[in-house]
Scaffold this motif. Structure first.
Motif, PDB file in Angstrom:
ATOM      1  N   PRO A  88       7.299  -9.909   4.383  1.00 23.05           N
ATOM      2  CA  PRO A  88       5.992  -9.280   4.160  1.00 23.05           C
ATOM      3  C   PRO A  88       5.243  -9.117   5.479  1.00 23.05           C
ATOM      4  O   PRO A  88       5.325  -9.974   6.367  1.00 23.05           O
ATOM      5  N   PHE A  89       4.470  -8.025   5.588  1.00 26.74           N
ATOM      6  CA  PHE A  89       3.734  -7.727   6.809  1.00 26.74           C
ATOM      7  C   PHE A  89       2.264  -7.458   6.504  1.00 26.74           C
ATOM      8  O   PHE A  89       1.916  -6.977   5.420  1.00 26.74           O
ATOM      9  N   GLU A  90       1.417  -7.760   7.510  1.00 29.36           N
ATOM     10  CA  GLU A  90       0.010  -7.405   7.428  1.00 29.36           C
ATOM     11  C   GLU A  90      -0.166  -5.925   7.728  1.00 29.36           C
ATOM     12  O   GLU A  90       0.757  -5.256   8.202  1.00 29.36           O
ATOM     13  N   THR A  95       3.946  -9.966  11.115  1.00 27.55           N
ATOM     14  CA  THR A  95       4.638 -10.656  10.029  1.00 27.55           C
ATOM     15  C   THR A  95       3.741 -11.745   9.465  1.00 27.55           C
ATOM     16  O   THR A  95       3.128 -12.510  10.203  1.00 27.55           O
ATOM     17  N   LEU A  96       3.640 -11.799   8.156  1.00 28.70           N
ATOM     18  CA  LEU A  96       2.859 -12.867   7.527  1.00 28.70           C
ATOM     19  C   LEU A  96       3.542 -14.204   7.737  1.00 28.70           C
ATOM     20  O   LEU A  96       4.773 -14.305   7.727  1.00 28.70           O
ATOM     21  N   ASP A 227       4.002 -11.754  -3.047  1.00 29.04           N
ATOM     22  CA  ASP A 227       3.094 -12.228  -2.004  1.00 29.04           C
ATOM     23  C   ASP A 227       1.942 -11.236  -1.938  1.00 29.04           C
ATOM     24  O   ASP A 227       2.089 -10.141  -1.378  1.00 29.04           O
ATOM     25  N   ARG A 229      -0.635 -11.139  -0.258  1.00 28.44           N
ATOM     26  CA  ARG A 229      -1.250 -10.929   1.050  1.00 28.44           C
ATOM     27  C   ARG A 229      -0.710  -9.689   1.748  1.00 28.44           C
ATOM     28  O   ARG A 229      -1.336  -9.144   2.652  1.00 28.44           O
ATOM     29  N   ALA A 230       0.480  -9.244   1.363  1.00 27.91           N
ATOM     30  CA  ALA A 230       1.202  -8.217   2.111  1.00 27.91           C
ATOM     31  C   ALA A 230       0.595  -6.830   1.941  1.00 27.91           C
ATOM     32  O   ALA A 230       0.123  -6.463   0.865  1.00 27.91           O
ATOM     33  N   SER A 231       0.611  -6.065   3.017  1.00 28.37           N
ATOM     34  CA  SER A 231       0.252  -4.648   2.965  1.00 28.37           C
ATOM     35  C   SER A 231       1.500  -3.783   2.815  1.00 28.37           C
ATOM     36  O   SER A 231       1.463  -2.716   2.222  1.00 28.37           O
ATOM     37  N   LEU A 233       6.181  -4.271   3.032  1.00 31.15           N
ATOM     38  CA  LEU A 233       7.306  -5.192   3.173  1.00 31.15           C
ATOM     39  C   LEU A 233       8.567  -4.405   3.507  1.00 31.15           C
ATOM     40  O   LEU A 233       8.692  -3.223   3.208  1.00 31.15           O
ATOM     41  N   GLN A 252       2.755  -1.942  -0.248  1.00 30.89           N
ATOM     42  CA  GLN A 252       2.235  -2.699  -1.385  1.00 30.89           C
ATOM     43  C   GLN A 252       0.777  -2.313  -1.596  1.00 30.89           C
ATOM     44  O   GLN A 252      -0.078  -2.583  -0.759  1.00 30.89           O
TER      45      GLN A 252
END
Length: 259
Positions: A88-90, A95-96, A227, A229-231, A233, A252
């Motif tokens: 997952p990425f911001e 990377t988260l 997750d 939090r992810a923007s 993935l 996401q």
């Protein structure tokens, strides 16, 4: 007074807005993307292996993808849901970090259907054992109530009112035990039905470990741990059996239902 009324109305609206559930949706953002029957589908290919993916639905713990793999090689291909994972990425591209150990980047592996089926089967057995245990306990309570009832009924040193109260108390006890047994049976039945339904879904709908012959394809659902939090993935498919490694980017999106 009017200002106070408006304040509480405004506060209520804020609270209601805060309670609005948020849903999550994945959109493909890499590969060959096309709309097919109302769904956005992405397609990637490497070494004769074709991966087709689209978003299916969200449950309480997973974001679920509809995955199809086509084997266009000349040899059988081992397909395993454990070969699917994602990072997952911001929004800014970072990377988260792992929720429990920030030193490491977060990574998630797809749920293993075989393990889920095994867990559901074990839990069904446990439900039956719990019902047996609760039935034994209810039997002990009933035997103790009967003994108490007989002992109290044989006493002649009590007034008519005391004996009436005693009969009422024991009648309530009998009713409680009967109702408890009914509740225990119904709860066990409901939970067992739910577990059997979940197990059937894992058996029939999920992408399961399969040796895929050359020229054949297999399709099923892949359950990715959520997750929120992810923007976006990156979904990775890495098959150790033939060194295939493919990546697909998904955005996401947060979706709030319309009122």
């Amino acid at each position: 007074m009017k200002n106070i009324h408006n304040f509480f109305l405004f506060a209520s609206l804020i609270l209601l807005a805060g309670c609005t559930p948020t849903f999550y949706h994945l959109r493909p953002a890499s590969g060959d993307i096309a709309w097919i029957e109302g769904r956005e589908v992405t397609r990637v290919e490497q070494n004769g292996v074709v991966l087709v993916a689209s978003y299916e639905f969200e449950d309480t713990q997973h974001l679920v993808l509809d995955i199809e793999i086509k084997n266009r090689t000349s040899a059988p291909l081992l397909i395993d849901p454990n070969d699917f994972s994602y990072f997952p990425f911001e929004e800014k591209g970072d990377t988260l970090r792992n929720k429990y150990n920030p030193i490491y980047a977060s990574t998630y592996r797809a749920a293993d259907p075989e393990r889920k089926i095994e867990q559901a089967t074990l839990e069904i057995k446990r439900q039956k054992q719990r019902l047996i245990a609760s039935s034994i306990l209810n039997g002990v309570l009933l035997a103790a109530t009967i003994a108490s009832d007989i002992h109290s009924s044989n006493r002649n040193d009590r007034s008519w009112q005391q004996r009436a109260n005693n009969r009422y108390a024991h009648a309530q006890a009998y009713n409680f035990i009967i109702q408890k047994q009914v509740v225990d049976i119904n709860l066990q039945k409901a939970r067992t039905n739910q577990l059997q339904h979940e197990r059937a879904n894992w058996q029939d709908m999920a992408l399961r470990k399969t040796t895929l012959p050359a020229g054949e394809s297999v399709r099923g659902l892949v359950f990715l741990p959520k997750d929120t939090r992810a923007s976006y993935l990156w979904l990775n498919y890495e098959s150790p059996s033939d060194s295939t490694a493919m990546r697909v980017k998904f955005l996401q999106e947060k979706v709030k239902p319309n009122h």
